[in-house]
Design an enzyme around this catalytic site. Structure first.
Site, short mmCIF file in Angstrom:
data_model
loop_
_atom_site.label_atom_id
_atom_site.label_comp_id
_atom_site.label_asym_id
_atom_site.label_seq_id
_atom_site.Cartn_x
_atom_site.Cartn_y
_atom_site.Cartn_z
N ARG A 153 0.87 -1.16 0.00
CA ARG A 153 0.00 0.00 0.00
C ARG A 153 0.91 1.22 0.00
NH1 ARG A 153 -3.45 1.13 5.40
NH2 ARG A 153 -3.38 3.38 5.13
N SER B 45 5.93 6.25 -2.03
CA SER B 45 7.14 5.58 -2.53
C SER B 45 8.12 5.20 -1.43
CB SER B 45 7.85 6.46 -3.57
OG SER B 45 6.95 6.83 -4.59
N ARG B 46 7.59 4.95 -0.25
CA ARG B 46 8.41 4.51 0.90
C ARG B 46 9.41 5.59 1.37
NH1 ARG B 46 4.63 1.52 0.96
NH2 ARG B 46 4.67 -0.73 0.74
N LEU B 47 9.16 6.84 0.96
CA LEU B 47 10.05 7.93 1.40
C LEU B 47 9.42 8.58 2.64
CD1 LEU B 47 11.04 9.33 -2.11
CD2 LEU B 47 12.36 7.84 -0.58
#
Ligand SMILES: Cc1cc2nc3c(=O)[nH]c(=O)nc-3n(C[C@H](O)[C@H](O)[C@H](O)COP(=O)(O)O)c2cc1C
Length: 215
Positions: free
Chosen positions: A10, A193-195
Site C-alpha cells: 500500500r 514511494s516509501r520515502l
C-alpha cells in the site's frame, strides 16, 4: 486464492511530518497524535493498544500487545502481573520498547527507555477503578504460568470470588503498573514511494534532541 504476500503493498499518501510541525520535545507531539488516533473513526477502539518488547535474562526478546493506561510528564504506564513473563524480564533487564501503530493514520510511534514500577498507591488507584471481574482476575490468574485447562482457570476464579464474597478485593502485591521513562521517541509518518518521514527525539543530558532519520 489469497493474495500473495509479495503483492501486498500500500502506498502511504495521507500526511507528512515536517520539522516545522514538530515541537522541541516529544510529549506534546505524542499527545497530538494520540488524540488524532482516538478521533479517527476507522481505527479500532483501542487506540491505546501498543506492542511492548522486553528482553529476558538470556538476552532473548519477547513482545506482546498491552494497553497504555496513563501518560504523564515522566512516561508511559501500563498495568500487568509483576510475576508474569514480562515482569520477570523487567526484573532482570529494566529496559523495554513500545510501538504504537495507527494504520488508518499511516503512523507509528516507537518509544524506548528504562522501566520502573509505579508506586503501590498508583497501582491501587488504578486497580480500584477497574471492573470487579478484572479486579478478581488479577488475583485469580497466575499470568504466563502453564495451567491444565480452562476449568482450572474457572476454578481459580470461583475460589477468588468466594474469598472476596463479603469484602472488596484490594490490589494484589503481584499486580501493578510499570512506567517506561523514554530516552528515545520516534514519530513515523508514511509517505509515498516509501520515502517516509521519521522524526526522532533523543534525550541527551536531560534535553531532547530532535533529528530526522532516513526512511
Ligand atoms: C488488545 C490487547 C490488550 C492487552 N492488554 C493487556 C494489559 O494491559 N496488561 C496485560 O498484562 N496483558 C494485556 N494483554 C495480554 C498480553 O498481550 C499478554 O498475553 C500477557 O500480558 C502475558 O504476557 P507475558 O507472558 O509476556 O508476560 C493484552 C492483549 C491484547 C491483545
Amino acid at each position: 486464492m489469497t493474495q500473495s504476500l509479495a503483492d501486498m503493498r500500500r502506498d502511504y499518501t495521507r500526511d507528512g511530518l515536517a520539522e516545522a510541525q514538530a515541537p522541541g520535545e516529544p510529549f506534546a507531539l505524542f499527545h497530538q497524535w494520540f488524540a488524532d488516533a482516538v478521533n479517527t473513526e476507522q481505527l479500532p477502539v483501542e487506540a491505546n493498544a501498543m506492542t511492548l518488547a522486553t528482553v529476558d535474562a538470556d538476552g532473548r526478546p519477547h513482545c506482546r500487545v498491552l494497553l497504555l493506561k496513563a501518560l504523564d510528564a515522566h512516561g508511559f504506564t501500563f498495568f500487568t502481573n509483576y510475576e508474569s513473563a514480562k515482569g520477570q524480564h523487567l526484573a532482570a533487564n529494566p529496559f523495554a520498547a513500545m510501538t504504537f501503530f495507527w494504520p488508518a493514520l499511516e503512523r507509528q510511534v516507537r518509544i524506548e527507555g528504562r522501566v520502573e514500577k509505579v508506586s503501590a498507591k498508583e497501582s491501587d488507584d488504578y486497580y480500584q477503578v477497574r471492573p470487579l471481574g478484572s479486579r478478581l482476575g488479577a488475583w485469580a490468574s497466575p499470568q504466563s504460568r502453564v495451567i491444565a485447562d480452562r476449568t482450572e482457570l474457572e476454578d481459580m476464579v470461583k475460589a477468588t470470588q468466594a474469598r472476596f464474597s463479603d469484602t472488596q478485593p484490594h490490589c494484589p502485591e503481584h499486580w501493578g503498573g510499570y512506567r517506561l521513562l523514554p530516552e528515545r521517541i520516534e514519530f513515523w509518518q508514511g509517505r509515498a514511494s516509501r520515502l517516509h518521514d521519521r522524526l526522532n527525539y533523543r534525550l541527551v543530558d536531560g534535553q531532547w534532541v530532535r533529528e530526522r532519520l532516513a526512511p
